[in-house]
Design a protein around this motif. Structure first.
Motif, PDB file in Angstrom:
ATOM      1  N   SER A   1       0.833  -1.205   0.000  1.00  0.00           N
ATOM      2  CA  SER A   1       0.000   0.000   0.000  1.00  0.00           C
ATOM      3  C   SER A   1       0.865   1.251   0.000  1.00  0.00           C
ATOM      4  O   SER A   1       0.368   2.349  -0.288  1.00  0.00           O
ATOM      5  N   ASN A   2       2.169   1.086   0.301  1.00  0.00           N
ATOM      6  CA  ASN A   2       3.053   2.246   0.439  1.00  0.00           C
ATOM      7  C   ASN A   2       4.305   2.180  -0.424  1.00  0.00           C
ATOM      8  O   ASN A   2       5.064   3.148  -0.477  1.00  0.00           O
ATOM      9  N   LEU A   3       4.543   1.037  -1.084  1.00  0.00           N
ATOM     10  CA  LEU A   3       5.731   0.888  -1.920  1.00  0.00           C
ATOM     11  C   LEU A   3       5.353   0.324  -3.278  1.00  0.00           C
ATOM     12  O   LEU A   3       4.379  -0.431  -3.399  1.00  0.00           O
ATOM     13  N   ASP A   4       6.138   0.655  -4.288  1.00  0.00           N
ATOM     14  CA  ASP A   4       5.901   0.099  -5.610  1.00  0.00           C
ATOM     15  C   ASP A   4       6.189  -1.402  -5.615  1.00  0.00           C
ATOM     16  O   ASP A   4       6.990  -1.901  -4.824  1.00  0.00           O
ATOM     17  N   ALA A   5       5.533  -2.103  -6.533  1.00  0.00           N
ATOM     18  CA  ALA A   5       5.668  -3.560  -6.602  1.00  0.00           C
ATOM     19  C   ALA A   5       7.111  -3.988  -6.853  1.00  0.00           C
ATOM     20  O   ALA A   5       7.595  -4.964  -6.261  1.00  0.00           O
ATOM     21  N   ALA A   6       7.827  -3.274  -7.738  1.00  0.00           N
ATOM     22  CA  ALA A   6       9.209  -3.633  -8.041  1.00  0.00           C
ATOM     23  C   ALA A   6      10.118  -3.410  -6.833  1.00  0.00           C
ATOM     24  O   ALA A   6      10.973  -4.244  -6.515  1.00  0.00           O
ATOM     25  N   VAL A   7       9.945  -2.280  -6.162  1.00  0.00           N
ATOM     26  CA  VAL A   7      10.735  -1.984  -4.960  1.00  0.00           C
ATOM     27  C   VAL A   7      10.464  -3.043  -3.886  1.00  0.00           C
ATOM     28  O   VAL A   7      11.386  -3.535  -3.223  1.00  0.00           O
ATOM     29  N   TYR A   8       9.186  -3.395  -3.734  1.00  0.00           N
ATOM     30  CA  TYR A   8       8.810  -4.435  -2.765  1.00  0.00           C
ATOM     31  C   TYR A   8       9.467  -5.767  -3.122  1.00  0.00           C
ATOM     32  O   TYR A   8      10.032  -6.449  -2.261  1.00  0.00           O
TER      33      TYR A   8
END
Length: 338
Positions: free
Chosen positions: A109-116
Motif C-alpha cells: 500500500s506504500n511501496l511500488d511492486a518492483a521496490v517491494y
C-alpha cells in the motif's frame, strides 16, 4: 513420485508458473491497494479468506493422498482432533505467517511492486541466519558472500527509490519499509520453524498444513475483529471486494500450495532464476502500469540482488570425499616414511 524422472519441459513449466504467480500476485496486490476508490477492501479479511481457501485445498489434497473417506476421517481424528499439542505447536508459524501476510498488504500500500519485490529478497539472509541458529546447518563461503551482496543490492535500491508517477494516493515509504522488515523476519523464522516441525516426524505435509491453517483461521479472525471489527460490522466482511481482489486472494491461496508441491521437481538454481525473473517482470509491469521511473541505483541494486540469488542457490561443493582421499594419501605417506 519424487524419484520419477522429470523432463526439462516440465521443469521449465514449473519455473514459468512459479515466476508468473510471484510477479502477478505482487503487481495485482499493489493495483488493488492503489486504485483511487472510497470502497477499499479490508486487507485483514483478505488474509482470513486466504486461510479458509488454503484449508479447503489442503483437505482436498489429503483426501487424494489417503484415497478413501474412511482413511481421511481417521487421519483427521488422529492428527487434528486428538492432537492438541500438535495444533499448539503449529499455532506458532500460523501466527507469524498471519503477521507476515498482513505486512505484505501494508507494504504494497506504500511501496511500488518492483521496490517491494527486490527488498523482500532480504528474506534469504534472514532465512539463512535462522537455518544456522535453529537447524545447526552451515553455509558455504559463496553463500555468505551472496548474502552480503544481496544486502548491498537492497541498500542501493533504497538509496534512491524509484517512484511511480501514475499512483495518486498518499503513501508512506518509511511505513512500507518497516512493514517489509517485519515481513522478512516473519518469513525467515516461520519457514525454518515449519521445516523443523516437518522433519521431526513422518506426518504428512497436508496434515501439517491443515493443523497450521486451522490455527491461522482463528488468528486471522481475531485480527479482523481487533483491527477492523467496527468497520466490518458496519459495511460487511466482503466490503470492497472486486474481481481483482478475488484474483489476489486466489493467487495468495494457490500460489503457496502450488510452490510447495512443485519445488521438489526443481533445484535451488531454478528457484533463483524464478525469483530473479519475478523481479524483472514486476519492474516491467510497474513501469507500464504505475509509471515507475527507474533510477541508476535501483537498476544496479536489482541486478546485484538477482546475481546474489543465483549464487546463493548454487550447490555446495562436496569436499568430504576429497578430504578422505587426502587423509588416506597422508596416512600411506607416513607408513612409507616409517
Amino acid at each position: 513420485m519424487a524419484n520419477e524422472p522429470v523432463s526439462v519441459v516440465f521443469k521449465i513449466y514449473c519455473l514459468s508458473v512459479m515466476t508468473l504467480v510471484a510477479a502477478t500476485y505482487t503487481v495485482a496486490l499493489r493495483y488493488t491497494r492503489t486504485i483511487p476508490s472510497t470502497d477499499l477492501y479490508f486487507s485483514t479479511t483478505a488474509v482470513c479468506v486466504t486461510e479458509f481457501i488454503k484449508l479447503g485445498l489442503s483437505l482436498g489434497m489429503l483426501a487424494k493422498e489417503t484415497g478413501s473417506p474412511s482413511r481421511l476421517k481417521k487421519s483427521l481424528v488422529e492428527h487434528v482432533f486428538q492432537s492438541p499439542k500438535e495444533l499448539l505447536k503449529l499455532s506458532v508459524p500460523s501466527v507469524v505467517y498471519a503477521v507476515q501476510n498482513n505486512m505484505a498488504f501494508l507494504a504494497l500500500s506504500n511501496l511500488d511492486a518492483a521496490v517491494y519485490q527486490v527488498t523482500y529478497q532480504l528474506k534469504i539472509p534472514c532465512t539463512a541466519l535462522c537455518t544456522v541458529l535453529m537447524l545447526s546447518r552451515s553455509l558455504s563461503r559463496l553463500q555468505w558472500f551472496s548474502v552480503f551482496m544481496l544486502c548491498g543490492g537492497v541498500t542501493l535500491v533504497q538509496w534512491k527509490p524509484a517512484e511511480a508517477t501514475k499512483v495518486q494516493i498518499e503513501q508512506n515509504p518509511f511505513l512500507g519499509f518497516g512493514a517489509i522488515a517485519v515481513a522478512v523476519l516473519c518469513s525467515g523464522f516461520a519457514g525454518v520453524y515449519f521445516e523443523k516441525v516437518l522433519k521431526s516426524s513422518d506426518t504428512s505435509l497436508w496434515v501439517r498444513n491443515i493443523q497450521m491453517y486451522l490455527s491461522g483461521i482463528l488468528v486471522t479472525l481475531v485480527g479482523v475483529y481487533a483491527t477492523d471489527g467496527d468497520k466490518v460490522l458496519e459495511k460487511g466482511f466482503f466490503f470492497g471486494y472486486t474481481p481483482w481482489v478475488c484474483f489476489v486472494v486466489f493467487l495468495a491461496s494457490v500460489g503457496g500450495l502450488y510452490t510447495s508441491v512443485v519445488v521438489k521437481y526443481t533445484d535451488n538454481i531454478m528457484k533463483g532464476f524464478s525469483a530473479a525473473a519475478a523481479i524483472v517482470l514486476s519492474t516491467v509491469a510497474s513501469v507500464l502500469l504505475f509509471g515507475l521511473q527507474i533510477t541508476g541505483p535501483f537498476a544496479s541494486g536489482a541486478m546485484l540482488v538477482c546475481v546474489s540469488i543465483y549464487l546463493y542457490g548454487l550447490p555446495k561443493q562436496d569436499t568430504s570425499k576429497l578430504t578422505r582421499q587426502d587423509a588416506d594419501k597422508e596416512s600411506r605417506q607416513k607408513l612409507i616414511t616409517v
